[in-house]
Motif scaffolding. Sequence first.
Motif, PDB file in Angstrom:
ATOM      1  N   GLN A  31     -16.582   4.162 -37.623  1.00 49.98           N
ATOM      2  CA  GLN A  31     -17.964   4.101 -37.144  1.00 49.98           C
ATOM      3  C   GLN A  31     -18.960   4.660 -38.147  1.00 49.98           C
ATOM      4  O   GLN A  31     -20.169   4.592 -37.922  1.00 49.98           O
ATOM      5  CB  GLN A  31     -18.094   4.881 -35.828  1.00 49.98           C
ATOM      6  N   GLY A  32     -18.463   5.231 -39.239  1.00 50.84           N
ATOM      7  CA  GLY A  32     -19.355   5.850 -40.219  1.00 50.84           C
ATOM      8  C   GLY A  32     -19.790   7.245 -39.840  1.00 50.84           C
ATOM      9  O   GLY A  32     -20.658   7.830 -40.503  1.00 50.84           O
ATOM     10  N   ARG A  33     -19.193   7.817 -38.812  1.00 48.58           N
ATOM     11  CA  ARG A  33     -19.574   9.148 -38.349  1.00 48.58           C
ATOM     12  C   ARG A  33     -18.849  10.255 -39.097  1.00 48.58           C
ATOM     13  O   ARG A  33     -19.347  11.381 -39.176  1.00 48.58           O
ATOM     14  CB  ARG A  33     -19.286   9.279 -36.855  1.00 48.58           C
ATOM     15  N   LEU A  34     -17.657   9.971 -39.606  1.00 43.81           N
ATOM     16  CA  LEU A  34     -16.816  10.970 -40.262  1.00 43.81           C
ATOM     17  C   LEU A  34     -16.787  10.709 -41.761  1.00 43.81           C
ATOM     18  O   LEU A  34     -16.457   9.605 -42.191  1.00 43.81           O
ATOM     19  CB  LEU A  34     -15.397  10.908 -39.685  1.00 43.81           C
ATOM     20  N   ARG A  35     -17.105  11.740 -42.531  1.00 42.71           N
ATOM     21  CA  ARG A  35     -17.107  11.609 -43.982  1.00 42.71           C
ATOM     22  C   ARG A  35     -16.643  12.919 -44.631  1.00 42.71           C
ATOM     23  O   ARG A  35     -16.751  13.993 -44.035  1.00 42.71           O
ATOM     24  CB  ARG A  35     -18.515  11.268 -44.498  1.00 42.71           C
ATOM     25  N   LEU A  36     -16.160  12.806 -45.851  1.00 43.06           N
ATOM     26  CA  LEU A  36     -15.859  13.964 -46.686  1.00 43.06           C
ATOM     27  C   LEU A  36     -16.997  14.099 -47.691  1.00 43.06           C
ATOM     28  O   LEU A  36     -17.210  13.214 -48.520  1.00 43.06           O
ATOM     29  CB  LEU A  36     -14.525  13.779 -47.403  1.00 43.06           C
ATOM     30  N   VAL A  37     -17.737  15.184 -47.606  1.00 44.58           N
ATOM     31  CA  VAL A  37     -18.917  15.405 -48.441  1.00 44.58           C
ATOM     32  C   VAL A  37     -18.779  16.741 -49.151  1.00 44.58           C
ATOM     33  O   VAL A  37     -18.699  17.789 -48.494  1.00 44.58           O
ATOM     34  CB  VAL A  37     -20.207  15.376 -47.597  1.00 44.58           C
ATOM     35  N   GLN A  38     -18.710  16.686 -50.472  1.00 43.68           N
ATOM     36  CA  GLN A  38     -18.586  17.898 -51.287  1.00 43.68           C
ATOM     37  C   GLN A  38     -17.450  18.796 -50.785  1.00 43.68           C
ATOM     38  O   GLN A  38     -17.597  20.009 -50.643  1.00 43.68           O
ATOM     39  CB  GLN A  38     -19.913  18.661 -51.315  1.00 43.68           C
ATOM     40  N   GLY A  39     -16.334  18.165 -50.507  1.00 45.33           N
ATOM     41  CA  GLY A  39     -15.145  18.904 -50.125  1.00 45.33           C
ATOM     42  C   GLY A  39     -15.108  19.383 -48.694  1.00 45.33           C
ATOM     43  O   GLY A  39     -14.193  20.132 -48.318  1.00 45.33           O
ATOM     44  N   ARG A  40     -16.064  18.958 -47.862  1.00 44.72           N
ATOM     45  CA  ARG A  40     -16.099  19.389 -46.462  1.00 44.72           C
ATOM     46  C   ARG A  40     -16.145  18.177 -45.550  1.00 44.72           C
ATOM     47  O   ARG A  40     -16.823  17.185 -45.850  1.00 44.72           O
ATOM     48  CB  ARG A  40     -17.316  20.274 -46.194  1.00 44.72           C
TER      49      ARG A  40
END
Length: 219
Positions: free
Chosen positions: A191-200
């Motif tokens: 759904q595009g709700r979950l992402r890995l951003v800058q290691g988090r």
Amino acid sequence: MPNALPRIVVLISGGGTNLQALIDAEAAGTLEGTIAGVISNRTGVKGLDRAESAGIPAQVIPHRDHDSRESFDQALMAAIDGFRPDLVVLAGFMRILTDAFVQHYQGRLLNIHPSLLPAWPGLHTHRKVLEAGETEHGATVHFVTEELDGGPRIIQGRVRVHPDDDEDSLAGRVGVQERRIYPEAVRWFCQGRLRLVQGRAQLDGTPLDEPVDIDSQNA
């Protein structure tokens, strides 16, 4: 035309119970993605039968045909990339992956582990929990990083440890929670709700300092 659903490749080594949970979620229209392919490092496993029954293309890349982890991972990456995946899901895939593999799929590689990480990484978690006299146990979905079972946690499901539990009974209840939480995490990603951003790990744009907790203590 509607946008195509995100494409998922599932890696297995055995029975494929978590694969089946994903297949069932897709069939129910709740996965928000499509399982484009299944790859096993072992022949003759039940998970391959599950893929065939669902009409999902499946391949076997035997790790024993390769003389190094690097060689196997290169062959595996080539097979995965042939399916043009948006997400790669480890579902009981019993291989330690090289850093190059993990980096190639950074931010789109998920794993499920049968413990409440960071407690009890590695193998034989049910035995370790019982030997330690723990009162709760469970499963964790996390992004995969170079640290074994150490990537950012996304969602957990918990169970009580009963006084009369053995490894099999405890594993059975943990497995029920695995099959609840893995399709949920995959759905969030699709759904595009979950992402890995800058290691988090981020859900709906908010960093997950702690994983989402499915309150399943009565299980």
